[in-house]
Every structure is written in C-alpha cells, then in structure tokens.
Design an enzyme around this catalytic site. Sequence first.
Site, PDB file in Angstrom:
ATOM      1  N   GLY A   1      39.642-106.666  -3.674  1.00  0.00           N
ATOM      2  CA  GLY A   1      39.826-106.573  -5.118  1.00  0.00           C
ATOM      3  C   GLY A   1      39.059-107.624  -5.905  1.00  0.00           C
TER       4      GLY A   1
ATOM      5  CD  GLU B   1      32.538-104.275   0.295  1.00  0.00           C
ATOM      6  OE1 GLU B   1      32.717-104.551  -0.902  1.00  0.00           O
ATOM      7  OE2 GLU B   1      31.530-104.623   0.921  1.00  0.00           O
TER       8      GLU B   1
ATOM      9  CB  CYS C   1      36.911-102.887  -6.457  1.00  0.00           C
ATOM     10  SG  CYS C   1      35.304-102.163  -6.072  1.00  0.00           S
TER      11      CYS C   1
ATOM     12  CE  LYS D   1      45.170 -95.758   6.757  1.00  0.00           C
ATOM     13  NZ  LYS D   1      45.636 -94.953   5.618  1.00  0.00           N
ATOM     14  N   PRO D   2      41.522 -92.368   5.810  1.00  0.00           N
ATOM     15  CG  PRO D   2      41.656 -90.131   5.108  1.00  0.00           C
ATOM     16  CD  PRO D   2      41.631 -90.997   6.333  1.00  0.00           C
ATOM     17  CB  SER D   3      44.146 -93.958   0.552  1.00  0.00           C
ATOM     18  OG  SER D   3      45.402 -93.935  -0.084  1.00  0.00           O
ATOM     19  CD  GLU D   4      51.146 -91.948   3.491  1.00  0.00           C
ATOM     20  OE1 GLU D   4      51.982 -91.399   4.208  1.00  0.00           O
ATOM     21  OE2 GLU D   4      51.391 -92.968   2.820  1.00  0.00           O
TER      22      GLU D   4
ATOM     23  CB  THR E   1      45.977-104.442   2.428  1.00  0.00           C
ATOM     24  OG1 THR E   1      46.774-104.131   1.302  1.00  0.00           O
ATOM     25  CG2 THR E   1      46.306-103.501   3.570  1.00  0.00           C
TER      26      THR E   1
ATOM     27  CD  GLU F   1      31.462-100.774   2.326  1.00  0.00           C
ATOM     28  OE1 GLU F   1      31.721-100.451   1.157  1.00  0.00           O
ATOM     29  OE2 GLU F   1      32.031-100.292   3.320  1.00  0.00           O
TER      30      GLU F   1
ATOM     31  CB  ALA G   1      40.729 -98.040  -1.589  1.00  0.00           C
ATOM     32  CD1 TRP G   2      45.258 -95.797  -3.255  1.00  0.00           C
ATOM     33  CD2 TRP G   2      44.209 -95.499  -5.195  1.00  0.00           C
ATOM     34  NE1 TRP G   2      45.702 -96.771  -4.119  1.00  0.00           N
ATOM     35  CE2 TRP G   2      45.079 -96.614  -5.315  1.00  0.00           C
ATOM     36  CE3 TRP G   2      43.445 -95.124  -6.307  1.00  0.00           C
ATOM     37  CZ2 TRP G   2      45.207 -97.352  -6.498  1.00  0.00           C
ATOM     38  CZ3 TRP G   2      43.555 -95.862  -7.481  1.00  0.00           C
ATOM     39  CH2 TRP G   2      44.424 -96.954  -7.567  1.00  0.00           C
ATOM     40  CG  ASN G   3      38.787 -96.888  -5.791  1.00  0.00           C
ATOM     41  OD1 ASN G   3      38.649 -96.750  -4.581  1.00  0.00           O
ATOM     42  ND2 ASN G   3      38.214 -97.859  -6.460  1.00  0.00           N
TER      43      ASN G   3
HETATM   44  P1  NDP Z   1      45.536-100.871  -0.088  1.00  0.00           P
HETATM   45  O1  NDP Z   1      45.173-102.227   0.396  1.00  0.00           O
HETATM   46  O2  NDP Z   1      46.916-100.605  -0.484  1.00  0.00           O
HETATM   47  O3  NDP Z   1      45.172 -99.753   0.984  1.00  0.00           O
HETATM   48  C1  NDP Z   1      43.866 -99.605   1.505  1.00  0.00           C
HETATM   49  C2  NDP Z   1      43.929 -98.853   2.817  1.00  0.00           C
HETATM   50  O4  NDP Z   1      44.574 -99.659   3.809  1.00  0.00           O
HETATM   51  C3  NDP Z   1      44.741 -97.566   2.756  1.00  0.00           C
HETATM   52  O5  NDP Z   1      44.121 -96.603   3.573  1.00  0.00           O
HETATM   53  C4  NDP Z   1      46.081 -98.001   3.293  1.00  0.00           C
HETATM   54  O6  NDP Z   1      46.849 -96.941   3.776  1.00  0.00           O
HETATM   55  C5  NDP Z   1      45.647 -98.952   4.398  1.00  0.00           C
HETATM   56  N1  NDP Z   1      46.628 -99.944   4.815  1.00  0.00           N
HETATM   57  C6  NDP Z   1      47.750-100.365   4.165  1.00  0.00           C
HETATM   58  N2  NDP Z   1      48.349-101.349   4.874  1.00  0.00           N
HETATM   59  C7  NDP Z   1      47.599-101.544   5.998  1.00  0.00           C
HETATM   60  C8  NDP Z   1      47.691-102.422   7.124  1.00  0.00           C
HETATM   61  N3  NDP Z   1      48.677-103.322   7.239  1.00  0.00           N
HETATM   62  N4  NDP Z   1      46.743-102.356   8.085  1.00  0.00           N
HETATM   63  C9  NDP Z   1      45.718-101.487   7.976  1.00  0.00           C
HETATM   64  N5  NDP Z   1      45.581-100.621   6.946  1.00  0.00           N
HETATM   65  C10 NDP Z   1      46.502-100.657   5.963  1.00  0.00           C
HETATM   66  O7  NDP Z   1      44.508-100.581  -1.303  1.00  0.00           O
HETATM   67  P2  NDP Z   1      44.565 -99.364  -2.328  1.00  0.00           P
HETATM   68  O8  NDP Z   1      44.418 -98.097  -1.572  1.00  0.00           O
HETATM   69  O9  NDP Z   1      45.732 -99.573  -3.224  1.00  0.00           O
HETATM   70  O10 NDP Z   1      43.212 -99.564  -3.143  1.00  0.00           O
HETATM   71  C11 NDP Z   1      43.090-100.346  -4.284  1.00  0.00           C
HETATM   72  C12 NDP Z   1      42.477-101.685  -3.934  1.00  0.00           C
HETATM   73  O11 NDP Z   1      41.233-101.486  -3.298  1.00  0.00           O
HETATM   74  C13 NDP Z   1      42.193-102.548  -5.131  1.00  0.00           C
HETATM   75  O12 NDP Z   1      42.601-103.860  -4.876  1.00  0.00           O
HETATM   76  C14 NDP Z   1      40.686-102.490  -5.261  1.00  0.00           C
HETATM   77  O13 NDP Z   1      40.127-103.610  -5.900  1.00  0.00           O
HETATM   78  C15 NDP Z   1      40.258-102.367  -3.843  1.00  0.00           C
HETATM   79  N6  NDP Z   1      38.931-101.770  -3.746  1.00  0.00           N
HETATM   80  C16 NDP Z   1      37.875-102.555  -3.394  1.00  0.00           C
HETATM   81  C17 NDP Z   1      36.596-102.034  -3.364  1.00  0.00           C
HETATM   82  C18 NDP Z   1      35.423-102.876  -2.966  1.00  0.00           C
HETATM   83  O14 NDP Z   1      34.395-102.306  -2.604  1.00  0.00           O
HETATM   84  N7  NDP Z   1      35.496-104.183  -3.008  1.00  0.00           N
HETATM   85  C19 NDP Z   1      36.338-100.645  -3.721  1.00  0.00           C
HETATM   86  C20 NDP Z   1      37.523 -99.899  -4.035  1.00  0.00           C
HETATM   87  C21 NDP Z   1      38.774-100.462  -4.059  1.00  0.00           C
HETATM   88  P3  NDP Z   1      47.801 -96.082   2.771  1.00  0.00           P
HETATM   89  O15 NDP Z   1      47.226 -96.183   1.399  1.00  0.00           O
HETATM   90  O16 NDP Z   1      47.726 -94.710   3.302  1.00  0.00           O
HETATM   91  O17 NDP Z   1      49.123 -96.733   2.840  1.00  0.00           O
END
Ligand code: NDP
Length: 487
Positions: free
Chosen positions: A250, A248, A282, A174-177, A230, A461, A149-151
């Site tokens: 939301g 991991e 999260c 793969k990091p977030s875009e 996702t 984790e 994720a991106w945070n």
């Molecule tokens: P997303 O689910 O939008 O994206 C997470 C990652 O998955 C990104 O790298 C994204 O790529 C990629 N992705 C998107 N669609 C797919 C797919 N169909 N198959 C495989 N990979 C895919 O999450 P966010 O980045 O918006 O992060 C925020 C969320 O993460 C919140 O819900 C938060 O609670 C959760 N989170 C949970 C944590 C935990 O430890 N439990 C810690 C931190 C965050 P791209 O973004 O490049 O499109």
Amino acid sequence: MTTPVYQNFINGHFLKNQSGETFAVKNPATDEVIYHVEVADAFVQNAAIESAKQGFATWSAMTPIERSRILLKAVELLRARNDELAKIEVLDTGKPWQEAECVDVQTGADVIEYFAGLAPAQVGQQQMVGEDFYYTRKEPLGICAGIGAWNYPLQIACWKSGPALAAGNALIFKPSEETPLGAIKLAEIFIEAGVPAGVFNVVQGAAEVGQWLTQSDDIEKVSFTGEVDTGKKVVASAAGSLKDVTMELGGKSPLLVFDDADISQAVSAAMLGNFYTQGEICTNCTRIYVHKNVYQQFIDELKTRTEQNIIAGDPMNPEVNLGALISKNHHDLVMGYIDKGISEGATLLTGGKALKPDSAPNGYFVAPTVFTDCTDDMTIVKEEIFGPVMSVLVFDDEDDAIRRANDTHLGLAAGVFTKDIKRAHRVIHQLQAGICWINSYGNSPAEMPVGGYKQSGIGRENGIETLDHYTQTKSIYVGMTDIESPF
Ligand code: NDP
C-alpha cells in the site's frame, strides 16, 4: 435462479475439490451474488503442486523463443476478448466499464507482450580468468506463487504471470476471494495459446490458501500484491523456507503542487489520483500539498469539477465514471475514515456521504470526498484509505514540503507539479518513493519498473529488471589448464 460454480483451474482444466466448500462472489454495484467458487482444499493444493512440477519441467525445457511465441499468442487472445474480460472485471470489482474497457485487459496484455519480447534477449556473462573462464546462465526459479489484490484482478494476474512465465517458471496464482474469475479466464487463454498444462494454475480461497502458498516447500518465490500488514505476514511465512519475495503493497502518496504549476493540470492529476477506480489504486496521491499562493485557486477548481463531472451509477453504463467500492465492509471502512476526518477537524469541501444512484441503488458507492484544512497528524492524512477520499494540505516552503511528504513509513509513489524544470527534478530526487511522476500522475507502462520504498514493498514489477527477479544465476567455471593440487 442458480448461479454458476467455478472450480479451481489445475493442470489445464477445472478440478473439483473434495471438501465441497465454496464461497460466494457478489457484484459490488448490486449487492447480488453472481457466482460461487470452490475453495482449494488439500486435494486441489496437492494437485496444483504436482501439475506445476510437470508443467515446469516441460516449459523450462523449451527455448525462450518458443515460450515467447506462445505468450504472444496469449496476448493476441487477451486483446481479442477485451470486452468479455473487461465485463468480468466490472461485475467483480464494481469499477466503471469506461475504465475496464480500455485499461485493465490492455495493460495486462502489454506486460505479457513486453516480457515475451524480452525473454529471448536474456543473456549471461562470460569472462576469462587467466586461461580458464567462467560463464553464467539465467535459470528459472521453479514453481512461483502469485497472490493478488481485488482492485485490478486480471491485470495483477498478467503482471505476475508475464515475467514469471517468460523466464521459464510455473506460477500458481491465488486471486482475491472478492474477484476470482479474471484469473480463471487468463488460465483458459494460456492453455488455448499453447502454454503447457500445469504452468499456470489458479487456486481459490481466502487467507488460508494464501498462507499455504507462502509456506509450501515446493514453491521458490512468492509475488504478493496487497496490504502492508498482510505483506508482513507473507514475508514472515515465506522466511520459513527462505523464499524469494516480491511485495507490492500500500501507499499514502504525496503530490506537491507549486505556485508556478498549471493548476488545471494539477487538479486533473489530483482527481485521477484519487477518484479513478473509485479511489482503489495503490499509488493514489491521497495527500495533496498545495503552495499557499495557489491553494484557493486549486480547491475552487477541484470543488467545481468534482461536483460537476463525476457520474456515479451502474458501472456498465459507459457514461458512468465512478463505480462501487469492492464490498460492504470496505464501504463502511471508508465511511469510517470520513467520519474520523470530520471529527478530527478537517473541513469537508465536498462529498463525505454514501451514494445511492438510481441505476444502482444497492451498490457500495461513496461520493468523491475532499478534505481541506488538513494537518499532518490527522488519521485521514496518515493511513491508507483505499477509497475516493482526498486530503489537501498547504505549504509555503519547498524543503518543508519535502520533509512532510517523506514523513511516513510508506513510500510507494509521489508526484510534483511545477513548470520549473530544475525544481521538478530537485524535488522528485528527494522524495522517498519508488514510482514518481512530474507534471503527470498514474501512468504505468509495461516498460517502467514499479514498486515501493520503505514499507510499501520489496522488489519491482515491470521493466527489464523484473526478469531478474524471476531467474537465478548459475555460474560455471571451466578449467582449461591442469589442476594445481597439493595432494
Ligand atoms: P489484502 O492484503 O487483504 O489481500 C491481498 C491478497 O492476499 C488476497 O488474495 C488475500 O486473500 C490474500 N491474503 C490475505 N491474508 C493472507 C495471508 N495471511 N497469507 C497469504 N495471503 C493472504 O489486500 P486487498 O486485497 O485488500 O488489496 C488492497 C491493498 O492492496 C491495498 O493496501 C493496496 O494499496 C494494495 N495494492 C498494492 C498494489 C501495488 O502494486 N503496490 C497494487 C494494488 C493493490 P483474500 O482477499 O481472498 O482474503
């Protein structure tokens, strides 16, 4: 001015893609494009797999103590480059420097250090079975995928690579875009530390690249951090090749504040658990249940401190403690939730608007927002917002508060504030959440396993058990007697 273009990091170096496709990355605090990144096309994806196969062969043949030594060198480099890496995180995420400087790189390095230390201590079992015996070996899985994720981009890359590599696996990450640079820097550091080429590859792109990782037959496991919806897609896709998964996801976590609690401490926890990293964490305690006897005191102090102590602005300014949200889209989503809170009848105690600080007028800032008079059925109380928006609710009965806290399909985290030691444990044992705090909130040391109950996740984790999630057990039966055969 031209901005840099970063390529995918494969087999120890940057690899140019063939499609020529790139994407732009913006600084959320300025709305300016700061660099571009090449998308991992089929050519890069194949190269990532082929080099990971080679990398895995070399890395898994090393002894755990050799791997440990190399990973500890990477930890040293991460710490030595703290400020350079922290700055990348600030520019990519919009979070305040005062956080990134002491949290993001440090907590990432801690986890790699922790697993580097544990790797040589992993042992199998042996047991006599009559005169024969068996023993077990903990073997790595092979090539694993990490999707972040991106945070906390660099921290997430460290939290996934630490246990994966310590156990002898290769990892394609793969990091977030939105935040692709931190993982590239980590890849460079691993190479400099002596991790063999191909053991940690970084592929870039959006959902399609993530999907490819979850589908590939060459990948044994996917560790994913991101949204619940996702995560469901990732699990469904990984099922096609029966991959192991760590999820991991939301949360919508409750914090229960009882009437004997230290109210100032509880307010500190509520503010940390809603406004740190501008609410993009999260485990945030976005549902605060306060006992009716201390409700007014709690919200009075919360309002005063929120209005007096938050400084939004250029995140690189060390005084600033509230940064910009990750993107314009996400900013608008959070503002939409605030509008819903108002239209569904919650009382806006403070905040509720977009901010345009003088030092960062184009950034995606949202004022720290507190809603009171909330009810359990409001959208802001039910859905993860992932921004600086807190909902405060009242309770007067312990059992009822526990029931309401558990009335959600999510179960990532929970907290309790009380001075009554028996109540603290009694309540926390009944809360359906994987990460819990008593008279504290948010700390997540490398030693402590983290992960969600219910739809907040699968697996853990950090902590000792995570090493098991990156290994498989081989059982070996040893015959010491003649085989008894009817043939
Ligand atoms: P997303 O689910 O939008 O994206 C997470 C990652 O998955 C990104 O790298 C994204 O790529 C990629 N992705 C998107 N669609 C797919 C797919 N169909 N198959 C495989 N990979 C895919 O999450 P966010 O980045 O918006 O992060 C925020 C969320 O993460 C919140 O819900 C938060 O609670 C959760 N989170 C949970 C944590 C935990 O430890 N439990 C810690 C931190 C965050 P791209 O973004 O490049 O499109």
